[in-house]
Design a protein around this motif. Structure first.
Motif, PDB file in Angstrom:
ATOM      1  N   HIS A 122      93.858 -41.473   8.039  1.00 55.68           N
ATOM      2  CA  HIS A 122      92.619 -41.654   8.811  1.00 55.68           C
ATOM      3  C   HIS A 122      91.634 -41.453   7.688  1.00 55.68           C
ATOM      4  O   HIS A 122      91.625 -40.401   7.036  1.00 55.68           O
ATOM      5  CB  HIS A 122      92.447 -40.195   9.642  1.00 55.68           C
ATOM      6  N   LEU A 123      90.785 -42.452   7.626  1.00 51.68           N
ATOM      7  CA  LEU A 123      89.540 -42.453   6.673  1.00 51.68           C
ATOM      8  C   LEU A 123      88.418 -41.847   7.316  1.00 51.68           C
ATOM      9  O   LEU A 123      87.908 -42.181   8.391  1.00 51.68           O
ATOM     10  CB  LEU A 123      89.422 -43.985   6.384  1.00 51.68           C
ATOM     11  N   ALA A 124      87.884 -40.950   6.460  1.00 52.42           N
ATOM     12  CA  ALA A 124      86.695 -40.172   6.990  1.00 52.42           C
ATOM     13  C   ALA A 124      85.478 -41.041   6.762  1.00 52.42           C
ATOM     14  O   ALA A 124      84.968 -40.987   5.582  1.00 52.42           O
ATOM     15  CB  ALA A 124      86.603 -38.797   6.371  1.00 52.42           C
ATOM     16  N   ASN A 125      84.862 -41.741   7.790  1.00 48.86           N
ATOM     17  CA  ASN A 125      83.513 -42.239   7.625  1.00 48.86           C
ATOM     18  C   ASN A 125      82.458 -41.314   7.922  1.00 48.86           C
ATOM     19  O   ASN A 125      81.582 -41.436   7.345  1.00 48.86           O
ATOM     20  CB  ASN A 125      83.475 -43.719   8.467  1.00 48.86           C
ATOM     21  N   GLU A 126      82.642 -40.722   9.052  1.00 45.83           N
ATOM     22  CA  GLU A 126      81.676 -39.394   9.252  1.00 45.83           C
ATOM     23  C   GLU A 126      82.216 -38.379   9.518  1.00 45.83           C
ATOM     24  O   GLU A 126      83.266 -38.150   9.990  1.00 45.83           O
ATOM     25  CB  GLU A 126      80.734 -39.920  10.474  1.00 45.83           C
ATOM     26  N   VAL A 127      81.485 -37.405   9.009  1.00 49.04           N
ATOM     27  CA  VAL A 127      82.225 -35.805   9.072  1.00 49.04           C
ATOM     28  C   VAL A 127      81.024 -35.031   9.336  1.00 49.04           C
ATOM     29  O   VAL A 127      79.938 -34.820   8.878  1.00 49.04           O
ATOM     30  CB  VAL A 127      82.704 -35.337   7.580  1.00 49.04           C
ATOM     31  N   SER A 128      81.372 -34.217  10.467  1.00 49.29           N
ATOM     32  CA  SER A 128      80.571 -32.871  10.589  1.00 49.29           C
ATOM     33  C   SER A 128      81.171 -31.517  11.143  1.00 49.29           C
ATOM     34  O   SER A 128      82.238 -31.560  11.431  1.00 49.29           O
ATOM     35  CB  SER A 128      79.617 -33.217  11.914  1.00 49.29           C
ATOM     36  N   GLU A 129      80.669 -30.481  10.369  1.00 52.33           N
ATOM     37  CA  GLU A 129      81.497 -29.168  10.537  1.00 52.33           C
ATOM     38  C   GLU A 129      80.905 -28.647  11.940  1.00 52.33           C
ATOM     39  O   GLU A 129      79.842 -28.870  12.340  1.00 52.33           O
ATOM     40  CB  GLU A 129      80.675 -28.012   9.465  1.00 52.33           C
ATOM     41  N   ILE A 130      81.986 -28.018  12.641  1.00 58.06           N
ATOM     42  CA  ILE A 130      81.951 -27.642  13.768  1.00 58.06           C
ATOM     43  C   ILE A 130      82.356 -26.294  13.846  1.00 58.06           C
ATOM     44  O   ILE A 130      83.167 -25.928  13.011  1.00 58.06           O
ATOM     45  CB  ILE A 130      82.724 -28.368  15.030  1.00 58.06           C
ATOM     46  N   GLY A 131      82.216 -25.535  14.765  1.00 56.67           N
ATOM     47  CA  GLY A 131      82.734 -24.282  14.794  1.00 56.67           C
ATOM     48  C   GLY A 131      84.108 -24.100  15.716  1.00 56.67           C
ATOM     49  O   GLY A 131      84.590 -25.159  16.287  1.00 56.67           O
ATOM     50  N   PRO A 132      85.004 -23.149  15.255  1.00 58.98           N
ATOM     51  CA  PRO A 132      86.412 -23.059  15.946  1.00 58.98           C
ATOM     52  C   PRO A 132      86.038 -23.217  17.393  1.00 58.98           C
ATOM     53  O   PRO A 132      87.054 -23.944  18.043  1.00 58.98           O
ATOM     54  CB  PRO A 132      86.873 -21.907  15.424  1.00 58.98           C
ATOM     55  N   ASN A 133      85.095 -22.662  18.191  1.00 59.36           N
ATOM     56  CA  ASN A 133      85.101 -22.962  19.585  1.00 59.36           C
ATOM     57  C   ASN A 133      84.863 -24.111  19.671  1.00 59.36           C
ATOM     58  O   ASN A 133      85.430 -24.543  21.024  1.00 59.36           O
ATOM     59  CB  ASN A 133      83.977 -21.662  20.000  1.00 59.36           C
ATOM     60  N   ASP A 134      83.950 -24.875  19.161  1.00 58.33           N
ATOM     61  CA  ASP A 134      83.871 -26.326  19.679  1.00 58.33           C
ATOM     62  C   ASP A 134      85.052 -27.011  19.826  1.00 58.33           C
ATOM     63  O   ASP A 134      85.353 -28.001  20.380  1.00 58.33           O
ATOM     64  CB  ASP A 134      82.839 -26.940  18.722  1.00 58.33           C
ATOM     65  N   ALA A 135      85.971 -26.873  18.717  1.00 58.68           N
ATOM     66  CA  ALA A 135      87.367 -27.543  18.442  1.00 58.68           C
ATOM     67  C   ALA A 135      88.228 -27.054  19.433  1.00 58.68           C
ATOM     68  O   ALA A 135      88.828 -27.636  20.227  1.00 58.68           O
ATOM     69  CB  ALA A 135      87.932 -27.009  17.120  1.00 58.68           C
ATOM     70  N   LEU A 136      88.274 -25.830  20.046  1.00 61.41           N
ATOM     71  CA  LEU A 136      89.017 -25.287  21.046  1.00 61.41           C
ATOM     72  C   LEU A 136      88.680 -25.927  22.587  1.00 61.41           C
ATOM     73  O   LEU A 136      89.270 -26.103  23.440  1.00 61.41           O
ATOM     74  CB  LEU A 136      88.976 -23.766  21.012  1.00 61.41           C
TER      75      LEU A 136
END
Length: 144
Positions: free
Chosen positions: A116-130
Motif C-alpha cells: 500500500h503506497l502512502a500518498n496521504e497520511v494523517s495521525e488519528i487517535g486509537p478511538n477514531d480507529a476503533l
C-alpha cells in the motif's frame, strides 16, 4: 484505498537509502551497484516500509521521502546529518520507530502488488480507529 490502524513494525531497508542517480531510475543501490546501471554514486533518499495493522489484517505500507517527512518531521538532509554524526545509518531507523510505532494513522493511496503506497497520511487517535472499525463491521453484517 484508505486504511486506518496502527504501525506495529518497521521493515528492513527502511530509513536512509541510496538510489541510482540515472534519469528515471529509482532503484536502491546495493554495495555501490545499481542492478540496471552498474557501479554508481547513489543519491540519499529517505523511505519507510512499515507494517500496519488495521484490526483485521496486516498491510505493508511504503512511504516515500515526502510521506516519511509528513509522518515524522524528518527530512532527507536531517536523516543524512544524523547518520553522518553517528557514523551509522541505523540511527535513522531507530528515530523512525520512535515516531510511528504504536500510533494510529489513516493512510490513503494505491495498492501496488503487496504494498500500500502512502500518498496521504494523517495521525488519528486509537478511538477514531476503533470507531471506524466498528462502523465497517456493522455495515458488513447488518446493512444490506
Amino acid at each position: 484505498m484508505t486504511s486506518e490502524g496502527a504501525f506495529v513494525a518497521i521493515r528492513p531497508s527502511s530509513g536512509l537509502v541510496k538510489r541510482c542517480p540515472e534519469d528515471d531510475c529509482t532503484r536502491i543501490i546495493q554495495d555501490g551497484e545499481c542492478s540496471a546501471h552498474g557501479s554508481v554514486d547513489g543519491e540519499f533518499d529517505l523511505r519507510m516500509k512499515a507494517v500496519f495493522d488495521d484490526g483485521n489484517e496486516i498491510e505493508s505500507i511504503i512511504f516515500d521521502a515526502e510521506a516519511t517527512e509528513a509522518v515524522t518531521g524528518m527530512t532527507v538532509d536531517e536523516a543524512t546529518d544524523m547518520a553522518m554524526d553517528a557514523l551509522d545509518q541505523s540511527v535513522v531507523v531507530d528515530e523512525l520507530r520512535q515516531h510511528v510505532l504504536g500510533r494510529y494513522y489513516e493512510i490513503e493511496g494505491p495498492v501496488v502488488g503487496d504494498y500500500h503506497l502512502a500518498n496521504e497520511v494523517s495521525e488519528i487517535g486509537p478511538n477514531d480507529a476503533l470507531e471506524a472499525d466498528a462502523a465497517r463491521v456493522f455495515s458488513e453484517h447488518f446493512e444490506a
